[in-house]
Design a protein around this motif. Structure first.
Motif, mmCIF file in Angstrom:
data_model
loop_
_atom_site.group_PDB
_atom_site.id
_atom_site.type_symbol
_atom_site.label_atom_id
_atom_site.label_comp_id
_atom_site.label_asym_id
_atom_site.label_seq_id
_atom_site.Cartn_x
_atom_site.Cartn_y
_atom_site.Cartn_z
ATOM 1 N N ALA A 171 -3.715 98.015 37.260
ATOM 2 C CA ALA A 171 -2.827 97.024 36.655
ATOM 3 C C ALA A 171 -2.919 95.693 37.399
ATOM 4 C CB ALA A 171 -1.391 97.535 36.654
ATOM 5 N N ARG A 172 -3.049 95.751 38.722
ATOM 6 C CA ARG A 172 -3.210 94.503 39.488
ATOM 7 C C ARG A 172 -4.483 93.788 39.087
ATOM 8 N NH1 ARG A 172 -2.405 96.707 45.435
ATOM 9 N NH2 ARG A 172 -0.885 98.260 44.860
ATOM 10 N N TRP A 173 -5.576 94.537 38.903
ATOM 11 C CA TRP A 173 -6.833 93.923 38.492
ATOM 12 C C TRP A 173 -6.718 93.342 37.089
ATOM 13 C CZ3 TRP A 173 -10.678 92.278 41.241
ATOM 14 C CH2 TRP A 173 -10.894 92.816 42.495
ATOM 15 N N CYS A 174 -5.999 94.008 36.206
ATOM 16 C CA CYS A 174 -5.813 93.478 34.848
ATOM 17 C C CYS A 174 -5.042 92.167 34.869
ATOM 18 C CB CYS A 174 -5.080 94.503 33.982
ATOM 19 S SG CYS A 174 -6.074 95.912 33.526
ATOM 20 N N VAL A 175 -4.022 92.082 35.713
ATOM 21 C CA VAL A 175 -3.238 90.846 35.809
ATOM 22 C C VAL A 175 -4.102 89.711 36.354
ATOM 23 C CG1 VAL A 175 -1.303 89.773 37.013
ATOM 24 C CG2 VAL A 175 -1.007 91.997 35.964
ATOM 25 N N MET A 176 -4.905 90.004 37.388
ATOM 26 C CA MET A 176 -5.781 88.962 37.948
ATOM 27 C C MET A 176 -6.845 88.533 36.952
ATOM 28 S SD MET A 176 -6.263 89.872 41.975
ATOM 29 C CE MET A 176 -6.545 91.621 41.842
ATOM 30 N N LEU A 177 -7.414 89.481 36.218
ATOM 31 C CA LEU A 177 -8.420 89.138 35.217
ATOM 32 C C LEU A 177 -7.805 88.356 34.054
ATOM 33 C CD1 LEU A 177 -10.602 92.363 35.107
ATOM 34 C CD2 LEU A 177 -11.238 90.115 35.992
ATOM 35 N N ALA A 178 -6.561 88.672 33.704
ATOM 36 C CA ALA A 178 -5.892 87.906 32.646
ATOM 37 C C ALA A 178 -5.701 86.463 33.074
ATOM 38 C CB ALA A 178 -4.543 88.540 32.307
ATOM 39 N N PHE A 179 -5.276 86.248 34.324
ATOM 40 C CA PHE A 179 -5.113 84.881 34.811
ATOM 41 C C PHE A 179 -6.438 84.132 34.777
ATOM 42 C CE2 PHE A 179 -5.410 81.833 38.314
ATOM 43 C CZ PHE A 179 -4.401 80.960 37.943
ATOM 44 N N GLY A 180 -7.480 84.737 35.319
ATOM 45 C CA GLY A 180 -8.788 84.084 35.348
ATOM 46 C C GLY A 180 -9.372 83.857 33.969
ATOM 47 N N SER B 48 -4.071 76.350 34.484
ATOM 48 C CA SER B 48 -3.533 77.334 35.425
ATOM 49 C C SER B 48 -2.085 77.676 35.086
ATOM 50 C CB SER B 48 -3.654 76.835 36.856
ATOM 51 O OG SER B 48 -2.901 75.664 37.042
ATOM 52 N N GLY B 49 -1.327 76.724 34.535
ATOM 53 C CA GLY B 49 0.024 77.022 34.069
ATOM 54 C C GLY B 49 0.018 78.029 32.935
ATOM 55 N N VAL B 50 -0.881 77.847 31.988
ATOM 56 C CA VAL B 50 -1.005 78.799 30.877
ATOM 57 C C VAL B 50 -1.470 80.152 31.408
ATOM 58 C CG1 VAL B 50 -2.225 79.290 28.723
ATOM 59 C CG2 VAL B 50 -1.415 76.993 29.181
ATOM 60 N N GLY B 51 -2.381 80.158 32.369
ATOM 61 C CA GLY B 51 -2.832 81.410 32.974
ATOM 62 C C GLY B 51 -1.723 82.144 33.701
ATOM 63 N N CYS B 52 -0.858 81.405 34.394
ATOM 64 C CA CYS B 52 0.290 82.023 35.075
ATOM 65 C C CYS B 52 1.232 82.673 34.072
ATOM 66 C CB CYS B 52 1.052 80.981 35.888
ATOM 67 S SG CYS B 52 0.302 80.527 37.432
ATOM 68 N N ILE B 53 1.497 81.981 32.985
ATOM 69 C CA ILE B 53 2.408 82.537 31.981
ATOM 70 C C ILE B 53 1.802 83.778 31.326
ATOM 71 C CG2 ILE B 53 3.481 82.069 29.739
ATOM 72 C CD1 ILE B 53 3.870 79.190 30.724
ATOM 73 N N ALA B 54 0.515 83.736 31.007
ATOM 74 C CA ALA B 54 -0.132 84.891 30.384
ATOM 75 C C ALA B 54 -0.164 86.100 31.321
ATOM 76 C CB ALA B 54 -1.550 84.520 29.959
ATOM 77 N N SER B 55 -0.472 85.867 32.592
ATOM 78 C CA SER B 55 -0.501 86.995 33.527
ATOM 79 C C SER B 55 0.902 87.523 33.806
ATOM 80 C CB SER B 55 -1.209 86.601 34.824
ATOM 81 O OG SER B 55 -0.570 85.508 35.434
ATOM 82 N N ALA B 56 1.918 86.657 33.811
ATOM 83 C CA ALA B 56 3.301 87.124 33.984
ATOM 84 C C ALA B 56 3.736 87.972 32.789
ATOM 85 C CB ALA B 56 4.244 85.950 34.179
#
Length: 127
Positions: free
Chosen positions: A14-23, A48-56
């Motif tokens: 799950a941690r890897w999925c969150v990091m990959l979603a941000f990237g 990066s703001g959109v990436g933060c929201i998507a990973s959150a």
């Protein structure tokens, strides 16, 4: 790390999925911008703001799946999730939703700064 903190920690996949979603989201936002006058720093802040929201949001969904199937189904409904997500975060604040809530706030702040700088267009370069 205490036993209480380990209990609410995300699994490694799950941690890897969150990091990959941000990237992935950040990269997509940067690569899809074709406007020639956009400064790179403004685009990076916005993406990066959109990436933060998507990973959150992905992180909230993973926590919801760990808690209850109903929470995860409700969080998938597009407009209903904006109403229910604050209730979910408050209810599970000590059980794994604190950091993604702060990540979403940072993402919203970055998105607002980036959007304002992109709309104004005459601001001096950050870099």
């Amino acid at each position: 790390m205490s036993d209480e903190a380990k209990k609410h920690q995300l699994p490694m996949i799950a941690r890897w999925c969150v990091m990959l979603a941000f990237g992935g989201v950040t990269t997509y936002m940067i690569s899809s911008a074709t406007e020639p006058g956009i400064q790179r720093s403004d685009l990076l802040i916005f993406a990066s703001g959109v990436g933060c929201i998507a990973s959150a949001l992905l992180w909230f969904f993973i926590v919801a799946l760990q808690r209850s199937l109903w929470w995860s189904i409700i969080l998938l409904v597009p407009l209903l999730n904006t109403l229910v997500l604050p209730i979910f975060v408050r209810y599970y604040w000590g059980e794994g939703t604190r950091f993604p809530a702060f990540l979403a706030l940072v993402g919203i702040a970055g998105e607002m700064i980036g959007a304002l700088r992109l709309m104004v267009g005459t601001t001096p370069s950050l870099v």
